[in-house]
Design a protein around this motif. Sequence first.
Motif, mmCIF file in Angstrom:
data_model
loop_
_atom_site.group_PDB
_atom_site.id
_atom_site.type_symbol
_atom_site.label_atom_id
_atom_site.label_comp_id
_atom_site.label_asym_id
_atom_site.label_seq_id
_atom_site.Cartn_x
_atom_site.Cartn_y
_atom_site.Cartn_z
ATOM 1 N N THR A 142 0.845 -1.194 0.000
ATOM 2 C CA THR A 142 0.000 0.000 0.000
ATOM 3 C C THR A 142 0.880 1.243 0.000
ATOM 4 O O THR A 142 1.850 1.324 0.753
ATOM 5 N N GLN A 143 0.532 2.190 -0.849
ATOM 6 C CA GLN A 143 1.274 3.451 -0.879
ATOM 7 C C GLN A 143 0.828 4.334 0.272
ATOM 8 O O GLN A 143 -0.357 4.554 0.486
ATOM 9 N N VAL A 144 1.788 4.854 1.022
ATOM 10 C CA VAL A 144 1.499 5.745 2.148
ATOM 11 C C VAL A 144 1.715 7.197 1.754
ATOM 12 O O VAL A 144 0.850 8.046 1.957
ATOM 13 N N VAL A 145 2.879 7.503 1.192
ATOM 14 C CA VAL A 145 3.201 8.864 0.747
ATOM 15 C C VAL A 145 3.587 8.791 -0.722
ATOM 16 O O VAL A 145 4.592 8.170 -1.075
ATOM 17 N N PRO A 146 2.813 9.408 -1.607
ATOM 18 C CA PRO A 146 3.130 9.350 -3.045
ATOM 19 C C PRO A 146 4.227 10.349 -3.411
ATOM 20 O O PRO A 146 4.627 11.207 -2.614
ATOM 21 N N SER B 217 6.367 5.134 19.718
ATOM 22 C CA SER B 217 5.775 4.079 20.543
ATOM 23 C C SER B 217 4.292 3.867 20.261
ATOM 24 O O SER B 217 3.714 2.889 20.752
ATOM 25 N N ASP B 218 3.644 4.744 19.466
ATOM 26 C CA ASP B 218 2.232 4.521 19.140
ATOM 27 C C ASP B 218 2.044 3.426 18.106
ATOM 28 O O ASP B 218 0.922 2.998 17.830
ATOM 29 N N GLY B 219 3.144 2.963 17.472
ATOM 30 C CA GLY B 219 3.069 1.850 16.536
ATOM 31 C C GLY B 219 2.556 2.197 15.157
ATOM 32 O O GLY B 219 2.435 1.309 14.303
ATOM 33 N N ARG B 220 2.267 3.478 14.894
ATOM 34 C CA ARG B 220 1.735 3.854 13.583
ATOM 35 C C ARG B 220 2.454 5.052 12.966
ATOM 36 O O ARG B 220 2.209 5.392 11.808
ATOM 37 N N THR B 221 3.354 5.675 13.718
ATOM 38 C CA THR B 221 4.038 6.872 13.242
ATOM 39 C C THR B 221 5.522 6.590 13.041
ATOM 40 O O THR B 221 6.190 6.060 13.937
ATOM 41 N N VAL B 222 6.021 6.928 11.856
ATOM 42 C CA VAL B 222 7.460 6.824 11.594
ATOM 43 C C VAL B 222 8.043 8.228 11.485
ATOM 44 O O VAL B 222 7.372 9.172 11.057
ATOM 45 N N VAL C 174 5.235 10.695 9.877
ATOM 46 C CA VAL C 174 4.321 10.133 8.887
ATOM 47 C C VAL C 174 3.425 9.118 9.580
ATOM 48 O O VAL C 174 3.921 8.142 10.164
ATOM 49 N N ASP C 175 2.125 9.366 9.547
ATOM 50 C CA ASP C 175 1.154 8.403 10.052
ATOM 51 C C ASP C 175 0.960 7.344 8.964
ATOM 52 O O ASP C 175 0.372 7.614 7.917
ATOM 53 N N VAL C 176 1.458 6.154 9.206
ATOM 54 C CA VAL C 176 1.463 5.111 8.191
ATOM 55 C C VAL C 176 0.043 4.658 7.854
ATOM 56 O O VAL C 176 -0.217 4.211 6.730
#
Length: 760
Positions: A372-376, A404-409, A424-426
């Motif tokens: 899945t594309q997250v950031v184009p 630590s939220d498991g969804r943000t890089v 980036v919120d994946v």
Amino acid sequence: MDAMAPEEYASQSKLLQEFTNVPSIDSASILKTNDEDRSRAMFSISQPDLLANTNRKYVLYSHITTRAGTGTTSPDFQWSPFPTETTGVSATVPSPSGSKLLVVRNGERGCPTKLEIVCQSHVEKEIHVAGSVHGPLYTDEWFHGVSWNQEETLVAYVAEAPATPRPAFNRSGYTREEGCSEGDCSAWKGQGVWEEDWGETYSKKGRPSLFVLDIPRGEVVAAKGVPTSLSVGQVVWAPESPGGRHKYLVFVGWSERNGFFQNTARKLGIKYCSNRPCALYAAPCPIQGPEPPGNPPATTSDGKSGSGGAVARNLTPGFSSALFPRFSRDGRLLVFLSSKQAVDSGAHNATDSLHVINWPSDWKMDEQLDVTQVVPVVMCPEDDDGGCFPGLYCSSVLPDPWLSDGRTVILTSSWRSAEVILSVDVLSGKVARITPEDSCYSWRALALDGTNVLAVSSSPIDPPSISYGRRLAVTPAEGEARRWTWDEVTSPFMASNSKVKSLLLHHSVSILKIPVPSPSADLSDGGKLPLEAIFVSCSCKGSSRSPTVVVLHGGPHSVSVSSYSKSSAFLASLGFNLLVVNYRGTPGYGEEALQSLPGKVGSQDVEDCLAALDFAVEEELVDASRVAVVGISHGGFLTTHLIGQAPDRFAVAAARNPVCNLSLMAGTTDIPDWCYVVACGTQAKRYASEAPSPGHLRLFYQRSPIAHVSKYARSLIERGGDVKIMMFPEDIHEINLPRSDFESFLNIGVWFKKHLNAVA
């Protein structure tokens, strides 16, 4: 040395030494503790050693204390009193728990590589790896990869494959190599068959290959099922399946068949080149744990038991590029960057995209996964004032980029003329710039500490310092960027930076926005956006009364960001203004602006540089009669173009490893495709060959500074013809060995001061 200027050399060399002594903050790791309010940071720092012509490397530790969950109190850093020099150490990698440390000592001149497992009080295990198993570990920016498994019993890494056996001869003729040593006077080793490498800095290095260290047994095993046509890098462990039945390694593989010309099997140069095709692969760990009682043996996609018959699985078959795989801490998500835009266009760097794979807990080798594309790729930012996201331009990714939220890089990326930190919120794809927007500083993430970010920040006149970003609790309406506050950390680096800061005390920095000169109707919207220049003003006596140095980056698809540069700061300390131009084609401005340059080098980029200089003159920032220009690689290409096409605009120039003749370069370089793309446009990459056609040779010549040699040669003669050439035969394209770098910029400083003062 000029006979007339020994005092100037002595004075400037003493000054340059002050800038050389400033340490670089290379990387950092956060080591866990049992107290959620406390952590430990391990910093890797380096400093040039001119006498040894190497970089000294050190580690420096700090204890960090915060109030977890409150986000309201600035952190407290307690530093170790002195750094520890790591002589002979190639890499140090802490384990996931922070209780162990892998120390790598690469062997030299045939000596074995040493792998040390260090606990908190002693060396727990030392493994000597013979050259017949593998050569030195890769520690570069591309192939480097060292990864601990969660149980801290296995370490996967990338090292040079064993050297191919060479034929041996004695008085009787051919003999077996095993009986012939390098010191054997009665026999000698032949050269054998030449093996292609990945170009500059990789010559004489073995193929990057995958290995696993079994720590309890003290054994090293090569990965199975990886084709020899793949060069491996950036390895990470996949999450173990339930019960630990399957262990997989995920890595990047570059195929040797990356030559553009008729899809030839050719390894083109890879340094500075993100446009080399690659993909993510998975392979079973060659060391599998015992099967739980009552379970059948694990089978691979070919139906064979164990890992011996499995072939590495391409996880991204629809992508021409996949880099920097990173699993979330719970193992459910795998993110990676793609340089597909660079691979497909032929530009050596271009705008990145970010993608995610949902990783099943019971994944098997025969299962294809959805991406899945997250950031184009951003083609053109939505505004021209720099406030909108211009796309991803990441040269690396942290070993653990997950909050630590498991969804943000957390990523470090170029954003026009600055380097910034992004969240980036994946899951939603939302991108936020979390570092301050109202400054001329650049930022780089070093490591993550739970929900916080450890970073380094600097500006062209302010050496690197440590900052700590805290994520605050805000309402969704306020946005992610407002959640972050940044604390400047008191550190030992402040003392080492104080002298340099005092030398640059009267300088200031601004970002100039320069309108595109005479944009054509067929130019893309992104290609019409303003370019930028970083202006460092010597304001002690007014910038318009000081001489100015135009500084040009290479690439052409690289960028000058508003961070500290030792060489540029040194030139500024001599009383020069700096005009650092990011001409169109520079990353950080959207893909359309970047792709506007291929096929137009020597014209569009030259026009942009002159437009930046004209703008600064019109704004009465610089004295048009006292201008110098310096650049390396493509910046050297532009330097020689500028003094050829506009010789009356520059009093003096310094070209560092310039590209002066593309028609000559095409047949001698490890990146012949670069010549075709920059000179002829991206559509010409399919013609890339070391045997250019007469038509291409003519075009190469027309695009090259050599076409204007009569103009600047005549100008030099008219002005007295003062020319100096310096050679550094032991160095590489960057000219970055400590002695080479020091002598290079010392001579540039003396050269510029001599000729710019002459026109005062």
